[in-house]
Design an enzyme around this catalytic site. Structure first.
Site, PDB file in Angstrom:
ATOM      1  N   ASP A  94      68.455  34.568  46.963  1.00 39.03           N
ATOM      2  CA  ASP A  94      68.131  35.288  48.201  1.00 39.03           C
ATOM      3  C   ASP A  94      68.067  36.804  47.985  1.00 39.03           C
ATOM      4  O   ASP A  94      67.895  37.558  48.936  1.00 39.03           O
ATOM      5  CB  ASP A  94      69.166  34.960  49.287  1.00 39.03           C
ATOM      6  CG  ASP A  94      68.744  35.428  50.674  1.00 39.03           C
ATOM      7  OD1 ASP A  94      67.546  35.350  50.983  1.00 39.03           O
ATOM      8  OD2 ASP A  94      69.615  35.876  51.441  1.00 39.03           O
TER       9      ASP A  94
ATOM     10  N   SER B 260      66.369  37.073  56.620  1.00 36.36           N
ATOM     11  CA  SER B 260      65.936  35.752  56.164  1.00 36.36           C
ATOM     12  C   SER B 260      65.977  34.781  57.340  1.00 36.36           C
ATOM     13  O   SER B 260      66.928  34.772  58.119  1.00 36.36           O
ATOM     14  CB  SER B 260      66.855  35.239  55.052  1.00 36.36           C
ATOM     15  OG  SER B 260      66.879  36.126  53.954  1.00 36.36           O
TER      16      SER B 260
ATOM     17  N   GLN C 187      60.771  30.917  50.958  1.00 38.37           N
ATOM     18  CA  GLN C 187      61.492  31.512  52.072  1.00 38.37           C
ATOM     19  C   GLN C 187      60.520  32.104  53.085  1.00 38.37           C
ATOM     20  O   GLN C 187      59.502  32.684  52.711  1.00 38.37           O
ATOM     21  CB  GLN C 187      62.433  32.620  51.593  1.00 38.37           C
ATOM     22  CG  GLN C 187      63.281  33.240  52.693  1.00 38.37           C
ATOM     23  CD  GLN C 187      64.155  34.366  52.172  1.00 38.37           C
ATOM     24  OE1 GLN C 187      63.762  35.527  52.175  1.00 38.37           O
ATOM     25  NE2 GLN C 187      65.353  34.017  51.708  1.00 38.37           N
TER      26      GLN C 187
END
Length: 286
Positions: free
Chosen positions: A201, A225, A275
């Site tokens: 991430d 996110s 993502q």
């Protein structure tokens, strides 16, 4: 093992308080919980609810609410399914009784099968590249009114082509970064998967901003996110350099979509990621 690495593992390797119930804590410095942290903690909890012989091969997650680093996180693991070769776990991370993160993780017995992979990009190796700590130390000295001095972290990142954060210009939505956790992590596969999830991430959102004159630190951008997926293809080690290659094929509607691939130094494709992130332009002040 360094104190920094041990402190990171103390946070990511959650505490078991019942068969399917775990608790975790956060470093105090961030204003909100880093998404990769709760992602890694949830995977660590799910992995520890699985009997030996099955390995996590995919993880699909949604970030629901900002997490408060000053409060404990409770991880509830649901043993959704235990089949003959596959198993599924669902994890809900909560604070103050409210979900901040949910994920499902799928497991499979290790088996042989057809084998192919994408080639590793030809990029400069990590040894000659500047690490993040040195870069941000220079930026804080050069622009003290814009950038804070960095704090040392257990994860080392070396960017192949570094963006000018002081004056970002649009560029191709492709980036390559080398990551590793300095120190010996041993051979615990759960520990390496946990740390790869944590690292995954670090930069995907930034890839979606590359075609635009903004970074995640830009005051005009509201960034977070939204969801995250990981597919683990082969065993990998987080304590040796992994190349994280990312691109972003689309942004629109206040959201950016990014993809990533982890390669080890031998060119093996270890994991893939995807993502969708919030990259909303803030209204201009009057």
């Amino acid at each position: 093992m360094s104190d920094l690495l041990q402190d990171l593992l103390n946070h990511l390797e959650v505490k078991r308080i019942d068969t399917y119930l775990f608790t975790g804590s956060s470093p105090e410095r961030p204003r909100r919980i880093f998404g990769g942290q709760v992602l890694a903690q949830s995977l660590n909890a799910a992995n520890r609810s699985i009997d030996g012989g099955r390995v996590a091969h995919s993880m699909h997650a949604h970030f629901l609410r900002p997490g408060n680093p000053s409060k404990q996180i409770v991880f509830e693991v649901d043993p959704t399914r235990d089949g003959r070769s596959f198993a599924t776990r669902r994890v809900v991370a909560k604070q103050d009784g409210k979900p901040i993160f949910i994920t499902s993780v799928s497991y499979q017995e290790i088996e042989e099968g057809l084998n192919h992979q994408a080639p590793m990009p030809e990029v400069e190796g990590p040894e000659g590249l500047q690490n993040d700590f040195d870069y941000w130390t220079e930026m804080a000295a050069k622009y003290p009114d814009r950038f804070d001095a960095p704090f040392s972290q257990a994860v080392e990142r070396r960017v192949v082509k570094r963006r000018d954060y002081a004056s970002p210009q649009p560029e191709d939505a492709i980036s390559h970064m080398w990551f590793r956790v300095p120190g010996d992590l041993g051979d615990d596969a759960n520990r390496h998967q946990t740390l790869i999830a944590f690292i995954s991430d670090f930069a995907l959102l930034g890839a979606a901003l590359l075609p635009h004159p903004y970074t995640a630190a830009s005051k005009k951008i509201q960034a977070a996110s939204l969801d995250h997926a990981i597919w683990f293809h082969r065993p990998g080690r987080a304590d040796d350099y992994l190349l994280y290659s990312m691109d972003s094929p689309n942004s629109g509607g206040g959201r950016g979509f990014s993809r990533g691939q982890f390669f080890n130094r031998d060119g093996e494709l270890i994991a893939s990621t995807a993502q969708e992130s919030l990259i909303r332009l803030r209204p201009s002040s009057p």
